[in-house]
Motif scaffolding. Sequence first.
Motif, PDB file in Angstrom:
ATOM      1  N   ASP A 274       0.882  -1.337   0.133  1.00 26.68           N
ATOM      2  CA  ASP A 274       0.002  -0.121   0.236  1.00 26.68           C
ATOM      3  C   ASP A 274       0.610   1.188   0.029  1.00 26.68           C
ATOM      4  O   ASP A 274       0.272   2.536   0.139  1.00 26.68           O
ATOM      5  CB  ASP A 274      -0.823   0.199   1.154  1.00 26.68           C
ATOM      6  N   PHE A 275       2.179   1.010  -0.076  1.00 25.71           N
ATOM      7  CA  PHE A 275       3.085   2.427  -0.192  1.00 25.71           C
ATOM      8  C   PHE A 275       4.411   2.101  -0.957  1.00 25.71           C
ATOM      9  O   PHE A 275       4.724   0.970  -1.022  1.00 25.71           O
ATOM     10  CB  PHE A 275       3.535   2.533   1.358  1.00 25.71           C
ATOM     11  N   ASN A 276       4.673   3.095  -1.710  1.00 26.21           N
ATOM     12  CA  ASN A 276       5.614   2.674  -2.626  1.00 26.21           C
ATOM     13  C   ASN A 276       6.237   3.885  -3.078  1.00 26.21           C
ATOM     14  O   ASN A 276       5.506   5.119  -3.440  1.00 26.21           O
ATOM     15  CB  ASN A 276       5.337   1.936  -4.121  1.00 26.21           C
ATOM     16  N   GLU A 277       7.586   4.356  -3.019  1.00 19.70           N
ATOM     17  CA  GLU A 277       8.338   5.403  -3.355  1.00 19.70           C
ATOM     18  C   GLU A 277       7.749   6.801  -3.068  1.00 19.70           C
ATOM     19  O   GLU A 277       7.596   7.700  -3.301  1.00 19.70           O
ATOM     20  CB  GLU A 277       8.252   5.609  -4.960  1.00 19.70           C
ATOM     21  N   GLY A 278       7.566   6.680  -1.492  1.00 21.76           N
ATOM     22  CA  GLY A 278       6.857   7.840  -0.598  1.00 21.76           C
ATOM     23  C   GLY A 278       5.632   8.116  -0.906  1.00 21.76           C
ATOM     24  O   GLY A 278       5.017   9.209  -0.425  1.00 21.76           O
ATOM     25  N   ALA A 279       4.819   7.180  -1.308  1.00 21.72           N
ATOM     26  CA  ALA A 279       3.241   7.680  -1.466  1.00 21.72           C
ATOM     27  C   ALA A 279       2.572   6.510  -1.334  1.00 21.72           C
ATOM     28  O   ALA A 279       2.967   5.103  -1.512  1.00 21.72           O
ATOM     29  CB  ALA A 279       3.008   7.971  -3.228  1.00 21.72           C
ATOM     30  N   GLU A 280       1.424   6.775  -0.761  1.00 21.60           N
ATOM     31  CA  GLU A 280       0.364   5.618  -0.423  1.00 21.60           C
ATOM     32  C   GLU A 280      -0.088   5.161  -1.976  1.00 21.60           C
ATOM     33  O   GLU A 280      -0.477   6.244  -2.682  1.00 21.60           O
ATOM     34  CB  GLU A 280      -0.795   6.329   0.218  1.00 21.60           C
ATOM     35  N   VAL A 281      -0.296   3.977  -2.229  1.00 17.42           N
ATOM     36  CA  VAL A 281      -0.843   3.256  -3.208  1.00 17.42           C
ATOM     37  C   VAL A 281      -2.168   2.763  -2.911  1.00 17.42           C
ATOM     38  O   VAL A 281      -2.225   1.798  -2.079  1.00 17.42           O
ATOM     39  CB  VAL A 281       0.181   2.318  -3.822  1.00 17.42           C
ATOM     40  N   VAL A 282      -3.133   3.126  -3.638  1.00 18.04           N
ATOM     41  CA  VAL A 282      -4.453   2.498  -3.304  1.00 18.04           C
ATOM     42  C   VAL A 282      -4.911   1.500  -4.455  1.00 18.04           C
ATOM     43  O   VAL A 282      -5.802   0.780  -4.187  1.00 18.04           O
ATOM     44  CB  VAL A 282      -5.660   3.638  -3.527  1.00 18.04           C
ATOM     45  N   ALA A 283      -3.971   1.430  -5.580  1.00 16.60           N
ATOM     46  CA  ALA A 283      -4.558   0.316  -6.545  1.00 16.60           C
ATOM     47  C   ALA A 283      -3.270   0.344  -7.580  1.00 16.60           C
ATOM     48  O   ALA A 283      -2.591   1.253  -7.652  1.00 16.60           O
ATOM     49  CB  ALA A 283      -5.778   0.839  -7.221  1.00 16.60           C
ATOM     50  N   MET A 284      -3.242  -0.821  -8.277  1.00 11.61           N
ATOM     51  CA  MET A 284      -2.215  -0.850  -9.337  1.00 11.61           C
ATOM     52  C   MET A 284      -2.811  -1.638 -10.317  1.00 11.61           C
ATOM     53  O   MET A 284      -3.579  -2.460 -10.191  1.00 11.61           O
ATOM     54  CB  MET A 284      -1.228  -1.691  -8.507  1.00 11.61           C
ATOM     55  N   THR A 285      -2.531  -1.196 -11.585  1.00 13.63           N
ATOM     56  CA  THR A 285      -3.061  -2.002 -12.853  1.00 13.63           C
ATOM     57  C   THR A 285      -1.777  -2.518 -13.188  1.00 13.63           C
ATOM     58  O   THR A 285      -0.919  -2.043 -13.556  1.00 13.63           O
ATOM     59  CB  THR A 285      -3.790  -1.092 -13.892  1.00 13.63           C
ATOM     60  N   LEU A 286      -1.805  -4.243 -13.750  1.00  6.92           N
ATOM     61  CA  LEU A 286      -0.739  -4.718 -14.305  1.00  6.92           C
ATOM     62  C   LEU A 286      -1.098  -5.140 -15.642  1.00  6.92           C
ATOM     63  O   LEU A 286      -2.306  -5.754 -15.999  1.00  6.92           O
ATOM     64  CB  LEU A 286      -0.573  -5.927 -13.486  1.00  6.92           C
ATOM     65  N   GLU A 287      -0.390  -4.724 -16.749  1.00 11.03           N
ATOM     66  CA  GLU A 287      -0.724  -5.063 -18.025  1.00 11.03           C
ATOM     67  C   GLU A 287       0.368  -5.876 -18.489  1.00 11.03           C
ATOM     68  O   GLU A 287       1.595  -6.049 -18.009  1.00 11.03           O
ATOM     69  CB  GLU A 287      -0.556  -3.892 -18.886  1.00 11.03           C
ATOM     70  N   HIS A 288      -0.087  -6.659 -19.460  1.00  8.87           N
ATOM     71  CA  HIS A 288       0.965  -7.667 -20.243  1.00  8.87           C
ATOM     72  C   HIS A 288       0.779  -7.651 -21.592  1.00  8.87           C
ATOM     73  O   HIS A 288      -0.220  -7.393 -22.175  1.00  8.87           O
ATOM     74  CB  HIS A 288       1.045  -8.971 -19.329  1.00  8.87           C
ATOM     75  N   TYR A 289       1.761  -8.406 -22.199  1.00  7.73           N
ATOM     76  CA  TYR A 289       1.324  -8.711 -23.643  1.00  7.73           C
ATOM     77  C   TYR A 289       1.178 -10.160 -23.804  1.00  7.73           C
ATOM     78  O   TYR A 289       1.878 -10.951 -23.706  1.00  7.73           O
ATOM     79  CB  TYR A 289       2.707  -8.324 -24.378  1.00  7.73           C
ATOM     80  N   PRO A 290       0.096 -10.695 -24.136  1.00  6.38           N
ATOM     81  CA  PRO A 290      -0.405 -11.841 -24.275  1.00  6.38           C
ATOM     82  C   PRO A 290       0.379 -12.671 -25.229  1.00  6.38           C
ATOM     83  O   PRO A 290       0.590 -12.238 -26.284  1.00  6.38           O
ATOM     84  CB  PRO A 290      -2.035 -11.768 -24.523  1.00  6.38           C
ATOM     85  N   GLY A 291       0.863 -13.922 -24.787  1.00  5.68           N
ATOM     86  CA  GLY A 291       1.529 -14.638 -25.600  1.00  5.68           C
ATOM     87  C   GLY A 291       3.281 -14.466 -25.321  1.00  5.68           C
ATOM     88  O   GLY A 291       3.963 -15.138 -25.103  1.00  5.68           O
ATOM     89  N   MET A 292       3.443 -13.162 -25.447  1.00  3.34           N
ATOM     90  CA  MET A 292       4.933 -12.786 -25.138  1.00  3.34           C
ATOM     91  C   MET A 292       5.341 -12.956 -23.593  1.00  3.34           C
ATOM     92  O   MET A 292       6.606 -13.521 -23.570  1.00  3.34           O
ATOM     93  CB  MET A 292       5.111 -11.325 -25.783  1.00  3.34           C
ATOM     94  N   THR A 293       4.370 -12.609 -22.973  1.00  2.00           N
ATOM     95  CA  THR A 293       4.559 -12.528 -21.290  1.00  2.00           C
ATOM     96  C   THR A 293       4.974 -14.357 -21.118  1.00  2.00           C
ATOM     97  O   THR A 293       5.829 -14.557 -20.251  1.00  2.00           O
ATOM     98  CB  THR A 293       3.554 -12.155 -20.604  1.00  2.00           C
ATOM     99  N   GLU A 294       3.668 -14.915 -21.513  1.00  2.16           N
ATOM    100  CA  GLU A 294       3.782 -16.456 -21.324  1.00  2.16           C
ATOM    101  C   GLU A 294       5.070 -16.933 -21.654  1.00  2.16           C
ATOM    102  O   GLU A 294       5.722 -17.941 -21.135  1.00  2.16           O
ATOM    103  CB  GLU A 294       2.825 -17.279 -21.540  1.00  2.16           C
ATOM    104  N   LYS A 295       5.544 -16.741 -23.046  1.00  2.33           N
ATOM    105  CA  LYS A 295       6.928 -17.276 -23.701  1.00  2.33           C
ATOM    106  C   LYS A 295       8.009 -16.920 -22.626  1.00  2.33           C
ATOM    107  O   LYS A 295       8.960 -17.631 -22.626  1.00  2.33           O
ATOM    108  CB  LYS A 295       6.975 -16.681 -24.818  1.00  2.33           C
TER     109      LYS A 295
END
Length: 151
Positions: free
Chosen positions: A39-60
Amino acid sequence: MQRIRVQHDLFDSAEEQKILSRDKPRVGAVVTFVGLMRDFNEGAEVVAMTLEHYPGMTEKALGAIAEEAAQRWDLEDISILHRVGELRPQDPIVFVGVSSRHRGEAFRACEFLIDSLKTRAPFWKKEQTSEGERWVDARVTDDAAARRWAE
């Protein structure tokens, strides 16, 4: 055996751990790592995070990391699960698990997998903080942890 999954859904880490040794009487060690959203990173409160990926490339990329671990250590099983989408503090993000005949190999392989995943797998993180949105850059400490495996 390798299980690589990138998914939106929550995973059951206890069940994932059981799979690593189920019906494998040669297994003498199971080592797992579960990464949680802070809930905290680099001096700030973090309320949410969105993780993105490139399907196929990530699994590979994850499969290549798992294959490298399997070549370095005598492992019975490898599992890498990584979540994508919107996450909240304390949500599990990643599960890395290995089983082997001996604990030393299992510990080293699990640590190698998470260190490598943090630097080599194509994921992009955007944090929602109390001060607005921001993309998360790679950490110097993650790079240092991954470099030690090249030595």
